[in-house]
Write a protein that holds these residues in place. Structure first.
Motif, PDB file in Angstrom:
ATOM      1  N   ASP A  31       0.608  -1.333   0.446  1.00 44.17           N
ATOM      2  CA  ASP A  31       0.258   0.065  -0.072  1.00 44.17           C
ATOM      3  C   ASP A  31       0.620   1.351   0.266  1.00 44.17           C
ATOM      4  O   ASP A  31       0.100   1.935  -0.090  1.00 44.17           O
ATOM      5  CB  ASP A  31      -1.015  -0.363   1.268  1.00 44.17           C
ATOM      6  CG  ASP A  31      -0.313   0.347   2.579  1.00 44.17           C
ATOM      7  OD1 ASP A  31       0.960  -0.676   2.556  1.00 44.17           O
ATOM      8  OD2 ASP A  31      -0.750   0.500   3.060  1.00 44.17           O
ATOM      9  N   GLY A  64      -0.821   1.751   6.400  1.00 42.70           N
ATOM     10  CA  GLY A  64      -2.345   1.380   7.288  1.00 42.70           C
ATOM     11  C   GLY A  64      -2.551  -0.107   6.821  1.00 42.70           C
ATOM     12  O   GLY A  64      -3.331  -1.485   7.674  1.00 42.70           O
ATOM     13  N   ARG A  65      -1.029  -0.747   5.632  1.00 40.80           N
ATOM     14  CA  ARG A  65      -0.744  -2.742   6.167  1.00 40.80           C
ATOM     15  C   ARG A  65      -0.183  -3.267   6.420  1.00 40.80           C
ATOM     16  O   ARG A  65       1.054  -2.174   6.192  1.00 40.80           O
ATOM     17  CB  ARG A  65      -1.249  -2.881   4.181  1.00 40.80           C
ATOM     18  CG  ARG A  65      -2.835  -2.496   3.442  1.00 40.80           C
ATOM     19  CD  ARG A  65      -2.807  -3.352   2.454  1.00 40.80           C
ATOM     20  NE  ARG A  65      -2.605  -4.681   2.170  1.00 40.80           N
ATOM     21  CZ  ARG A  65      -2.898  -5.355   2.866  1.00 40.80           C
ATOM     22  NH1 ARG A  65      -4.194  -5.340   3.307  1.00 40.80           N
ATOM     23  NH2 ARG A  65      -2.528  -7.173   2.470  1.00 40.80           N
ATOM     24  N   LEU A 103      -5.365   8.351   5.623  1.00 42.84           N
ATOM     25  CA  LEU A 103      -5.213   6.829   5.582  1.00 42.84           C
ATOM     26  C   LEU A 103      -6.750   6.804   4.831  1.00 42.84           C
ATOM     27  O   LEU A 103      -7.787   7.768   5.040  1.00 42.84           O
ATOM     28  CB  LEU A 103      -5.717   5.745   6.554  1.00 42.84           C
ATOM     29  CG  LEU A 103      -4.503   5.676   7.046  1.00 42.84           C
ATOM     30  CD1 LEU A 103      -4.720   4.501   8.362  1.00 42.84           C
ATOM     31  CD2 LEU A 103      -3.296   5.255   6.512  1.00 42.84           C
ATOM     32  N   PRO A 104      -7.050   5.629   3.623  1.00 40.23           N
ATOM     33  CA  PRO A 104      -7.937   5.679   2.978  1.00 40.23           C
ATOM     34  C   PRO A 104      -9.504   4.914   3.765  1.00 40.23           C
ATOM     35  O   PRO A 104      -9.255   4.911   4.975  1.00 40.23           O
ATOM     36  CB  PRO A 104      -8.048   5.116   2.205  1.00 40.23           C
ATOM     37  CG  PRO A 104      -7.383   4.109   2.381  1.00 40.23           C
ATOM     38  CD  PRO A 104      -5.613   4.950   3.074  1.00 40.23           C
ATOM     39  N   SER A 105     -10.046   5.506   3.805  1.00 40.44           N
ATOM     40  CA  SER A 105     -11.624   4.677   4.371  1.00 40.44           C
ATOM     41  C   SER A 105     -12.338   3.547   3.718  1.00 40.44           C
ATOM     42  O   SER A 105     -12.598   3.295   5.024  1.00 40.44           O
ATOM     43  CB  SER A 105     -13.245   5.696   3.332  1.00 40.44           C
ATOM     44  OG  SER A 105     -13.230   5.795   1.785  1.00 40.44           O
ATOM     45  N   ASN A 106     -11.088   3.111   2.928  1.00 42.89           N
ATOM     46  CA  ASN A 106     -11.875   1.438   3.442  1.00 42.89           C
ATOM     47  C   ASN A 106     -10.759   0.831   3.916  1.00 42.89           C
ATOM     48  O   ASN A 106     -10.435  -0.593   3.177  1.00 42.89           O
ATOM     49  CB  ASN A 106     -11.956   1.051   1.906  1.00 42.89           C
ATOM     50  CG  ASN A 106     -10.981   1.951   1.110  1.00 42.89           C
ATOM     51  OD1 ASN A 106     -10.086   1.915   1.541  1.00 42.89           O
ATOM     52  ND2 ASN A 106     -10.831   0.822   0.052  1.00 42.89           N
ATOM     53  N   VAL A 107      -9.764   1.454   4.749  1.00 42.85           N
ATOM     54  CA  VAL A 107      -8.333   0.512   5.071  1.00 42.85           C
ATOM     55  C   VAL A 107      -8.854  -0.394   5.836  1.00 42.85           C
ATOM     56  O   VAL A 107     -10.039  -0.440   6.508  1.00 42.85           O
ATOM     57  CB  VAL A 107      -7.825   1.136   6.315  1.00 42.85           C
ATOM     58  CG1 VAL A 107      -8.309   1.867   7.324  1.00 42.85           C
ATOM     59  CG2 VAL A 107      -6.810   0.725   6.626  1.00 42.85           C
ATOM     60  N   ASP A 108      -8.790  -1.394   6.055  1.00 42.13           N
ATOM     61  CA  ASP A 108      -8.519  -2.841   6.504  1.00 42.13           C
ATOM     62  C   ASP A 108      -8.003  -2.794   8.338  1.00 42.13           C
ATOM     63  O   ASP A 108      -7.075  -2.607   8.261  1.00 42.13           O
ATOM     64  CB  ASP A 108      -7.736  -4.063   5.983  1.00 42.13           C
ATOM     65  CG  ASP A 108      -7.898  -5.400   6.466  1.00 42.13           C
ATOM     66  OD1 ASP A 108      -8.560  -5.795   7.410  1.00 42.13           O
ATOM     67  OD2 ASP A 108      -8.336  -6.086   5.861  1.00 42.13           O
ATOM     68  N   GLN A 165      -5.394  -5.401   9.473  1.00 42.73           N
ATOM     69  CA  GLN A 165      -4.354  -4.755   8.945  1.00 42.73           C
ATOM     70  C   GLN A 165      -3.739  -3.556   9.506  1.00 42.73           C
ATOM     71  O   GLN A 165      -2.797  -3.217   9.953  1.00 42.73           O
ATOM     72  CB  GLN A 165      -4.347  -4.750   7.396  1.00 42.73           C
ATOM     73  CG  GLN A 165      -4.171  -5.991   6.769  1.00 42.73           C
ATOM     74  CD  GLN A 165      -2.952  -6.290   6.549  1.00 42.73           C
ATOM     75  OE1 GLN A 165      -2.192  -5.615   5.995  1.00 42.73           O
ATOM     76  NE2 GLN A 165      -2.691  -8.281   6.391  1.00 42.73           N
ATOM     77  N   LEU A 166      -4.175  -2.869  10.194  1.00 43.96           N
ATOM     78  CA  LEU A 166      -3.996  -1.328  10.631  1.00 43.96           C
ATOM     79  C   LEU A 166      -3.908  -1.757  11.571  1.00 43.96           C
ATOM     80  O   LEU A 166      -3.252  -0.937  12.573  1.00 43.96           O
ATOM     81  CB  LEU A 166      -5.342  -0.359  10.647  1.00 43.96           C
ATOM     82  CG  LEU A 166      -5.119   1.441  11.374  1.00 43.96           C
ATOM     83  CD1 LEU A 166      -3.754   1.984  10.275  1.00 43.96           C
ATOM     84  CD2 LEU A 166      -6.243   1.751  11.162  1.00 43.96           C
TER      85      LEU A 166
END
Length: 283
Positions: free
Chosen positions: A17, A82-83, A118-123, A126-127
């Motif tokens: 990412d 974020g990953r 971070l993007p709104s669809n972050v896992d 993973q975060l």
């Protein structure tokens, strides 16, 4: 003028990412080379698994990356956002395993965490894994941060200067008499994704060949040609002669066609003994 230099391999490690950060580290390495290599007699060679690893069977992919990349590198730069990445048989992620292996070998490791939004669809899982990993790393040394790629490039320069001073590498260029010209030719490829006007993803594979002058003299009158009979290799390179200095690498964009036959790159050059050429199979 030619000079003797110490070559340091610099591995760039990260989950998928932070591709822009990976590119930024490589840019910083190349710009440092441009500004300092001759005066400090040090050349930095970036190593990224997606462009530098040699495809080979016989082991788990991460273990092959370890042997080709980590074990042969002198310095490691690693970045997270974020990953955490995918788990391996031996670690929480491939990047984490690369960091541990480098630390165990006593190599300098520079670890940076992004503070950008971070993007709104972050896992979330993973975060959380990244946050736990960062907490663990806080007990093992000093961590870096970056909010944008320009800041990261600046941090990379600082780290490089620190490492070279710590390694006590001689910074006095040594002039040598030109004795030989030789080339290292390596085919490279990289896949990326583009999107059409409707947002539909399209996969694309870019191909190129890196030609490095590994000899002790500058190569003059250098030309490149595809000479397979017939050939599947097509070059996007100027037909004009060029100079490749000792230790310098030239990148030649290429296109491969199916059913075209052999892929052979001919490198020709001129020196005091006349004209020379060497053929390289780049299938």
């Amino acid at each position: 003028m030619t000079y003797v230099a110490t070559v340091l391999r610099v591995m760039i490690a990260s989950p998928s990412d932070v591709n822009e950060a990976r590119d930024a580290v490589e840019r910083a390495i190349h710009s440092w080379n441009d500004a300092n290599s001759e005066n400090k007699a040090v050349i930095l060679q970036p190593w990224r698994w997606e462009t530098s690893a040699v495809p080979v069977l016989g082991g788990h992919p991460q273990r092959l990356i370890n042997s080709q990349g980590v074990d042969k590198s002198d310095v490691v730069f690693a970045m997270f956002a974020g990953r955490m990445g995918s788990a391996t048989p031996d670690a929480i992620s491939g990047t984490a395993e690369e960091i541990d292996r480098a630390l165990e070998a006593g190599k300098p490791v520079h670890l940076y965490f992004s503070t950008a939004d971070l993007p709104s669809n972050v896992d979330i899982d993973q975060l959380e894994a990244v946050r736990a990993f960062r907490s663990d790393m806080l007990t093992r040394g000093l961590l870096g941060e970056y909010s944008n790629v320009s800041q990261l490039e600046h941090e990379v320069w600082k780290a490089i200067e620190h490492d070279i001073a710590a390694m006590s590498i001689s910074q006095s260029p040594q002039v040598t008499n030109p004795t030989a010209i030789d080339f290292l030719v390596q085919p490279k490829q990289e896949r990326d994704v583009t999107y059409d006007s409707k947002g539909k993803p399209k996969n694309r594979t870019r191909h190129w060949i890196e030609v490095t002058n590994t000899g002790t003299a500058d190569a003059e009158g250098v030309r490149f040609a595809s000479v397979g009979q017939p050939t599947s290799l097509h070059l996007a390179a100027s037909e004009d002669a060029t100079v490749i200095h000792h230790g310098q690498t030239r990148r030649i964009n290429t296109l491969y066609t199916m059913g075209g036959g052999e892929s052979i790159l001919r490198v020709s050059w001129v020196d005091g003994d006349g004209e020379h050429s060497k053929d390289f199979h780049v299938d």
